[in-house]
Design an enzyme around this catalytic site. Structure first.
Site, PDB file in Angstrom:
ATOM      1  N   ASP A  44      23.969  62.973   7.947  1.00 50.74           N
ATOM      2  CA  ASP A  44      25.248  63.638   8.102  1.00 50.74           C
ATOM      3  C   ASP A  44      26.619  62.501   8.016  1.00 50.74           C
ATOM      4  OD1 ASP A  44      24.784  62.202  10.760  1.00 50.74           O
ATOM      5  OD2 ASP A  44      26.231  63.448  11.886  1.00 50.74           O
ATOM      6  N   GLU A  60      24.243  62.077  14.159  1.00 49.14           N
ATOM      7  CA  GLU A  60      24.674  60.716  14.591  1.00 49.14           C
ATOM      8  C   GLU A  60      26.224  60.895  14.690  1.00 49.14           C
ATOM      9  OE1 GLU A  60      26.267  56.915  15.071  1.00 49.14           O
ATOM     10  OE2 GLU A  60      26.618  58.228  13.123  1.00 49.14           O
TER      11      GLU A  60
END
Length: 379
Positions: free
Chosen positions: A79, A140
């Site tokens: 991400d 994350e």
């Protein structure tokens, strides 16, 4: 296999990854990144376990089909922090030895690096690539809320953890990070017209202001503690006493003891109102423990530094205030080194870049480290 001869090939894959919008809440985009990567791991003989998610992208646990008990855990994330549409506005580009684009250094270049490092280890005839387990998580950038338990579960029994956040701008790897937490204060007051009957109101904004002052008084930068109310919301109109106000708090600490103390102190600050008639709701916690530099970390860094020296890299280590998944494995007592990705800078901004020459350099370093750690385990 000469990694340096693979630079164009690696950049082509990087371009494909960067040109996918994959912000943390863009499930479709993050899952697309995963679909692009999977064939590369399967070609190397790895099996993929998909841990499905509803709000964020699916997490991927990747192990070799001939695995027994892999001793090396590699953690990387798919991400980014960028909103949908960013790629259309500024897609992947190359200029003057640097590559640009959303997530190019944090951390899509690292995803490419992991694949080609494993390829290298296999093609030189080493079985060390089978001794690696990879976790590619999808949240994350928002604190690894759903992937933390996965990382901690899979880390059990591992001898080493290699975290693929980018190297610092000077090429240093990371051996120490501050712990971090996120909290939200929601204040409920009572609305009233500020000109006609202000005395009937109970200002949520005024109450939040009192709390902001008290929270910022908790700062102790000398000892690694920082508290920042970075975003505030509240009020409906300038002539109305506010019935609602919200403050978003970022906390950083240097030790586990400080993390516990800060949770208690923030709860204490929010336990009572300064403005009569207002109510306070506090949510959040310390999301990541600090990554501490200890003897095990120093021993692992010594190995990696020696490998770097053999490749002509004068590797240094550093500490940083930012958080990463390295905190989870480090807190479990597993020797952990972070910042093993390529070199770049200005992450999370429109100026984000990768130093292209570092893509192959740090890929070769990672490959040689994997190979060396298998030797260390045998010894």
């Amino acid at each position: 296999m000469d990694v340096h001869l693979k630079e164009k090939e690696m950049l082509d894959l990087l371009k494909e990854l960067v040109n996918i919008d994959s912000g943390s809440y863009n499930k479709e985009g993050v899952d697309k990144v995963g679909r692009v990567l999977l064939p590369y791991f399967m070609e190397l003989g790895f099996d993929i376990q998909r841990v499905k998610q509803s709000e964020v992208g699916d997490h991927l646990i990747i192990c070799h089909s001939e695995r027994k008990k892999p001793s090396i855990l590699i953690v990387a994330h798919m991400d980014t922090v960028f909103e949908e549409g960013t790629v259309e506005a500024r897609p992947f580009s190359v200029k003057d030895g640097r590559a640009y684009g959303p997530g190019v250094i944090d951390m899509k270049a690292s995803l490419v690096s992991v694949i080609y490092a494993l390829r290298y280890v296999k093609e030189i005839g080493s079985h060390a690539y089978k001794d690696v387990q990879i976790i590619l998580n999808s949240d994350e950038e928002i604190g690894s809320v759903t992937s933390r338990s996965i990382i901690e579960k899979e880390a059990i029994g591992k001898s080493y953890a290699l975290i693929m956040e980018p190297a610092r701008r000077d090429g240093s790897v990371v051996t120490e990070r501050r712990g971090s937490g996120r909290f939200t204060i929601e204040v409920h007051g009572k609305a009233a017209h500020s000109g006609i009957e202000p005395e009937k109101g109970r200002s949520a904004i005024e109450e939040l202001a009192h709390k902001i002052v008290k929270l910022h008084e908790l700062n102790d930068h000398e000892h690694g503690i920082s508290v920042n109310v970075g975003i505030i919301e509240g009020g409906d109109a300038v002539n109305t006493v506010s019935a609602m106000a919200i403050g978003h708090i970022d906390v950083r600490v240097a030790t586990l003891k400080q993390a516990e103390e800060m949770e208690h102190k923030i709860e204490e600050v929010c336990s009572s109102s300064d403005v009569n008639g207002t109510e306070i709701e506090l949510t959040g916690d310390m999301r990541r423990p600090p990554m501490l530099k200890n003897k095990k970390t120093e021993e692992l860094f010594h190995i990696i530094r020696n490998v770097g020296a053999e490749l002509g890299i004068d590797l240094k280590d550093t500490k940083t205030g930012g958080g990463s998944d390295a905190s989870f494995t480090s807190a479990m007592g597993i020797p952990t080194i972070d910042g093993l990705g390529p070199i770049g800078g200005h992450a999370h901004s429109e100026k984000e870049y990768l130093v292209i020459s570092s893509l192959t350099e740090r890929t070769l370093l990672l490959a040689k480290v994997i190979e060396r750690l298998m030797t260390e385990k045998k010894d």
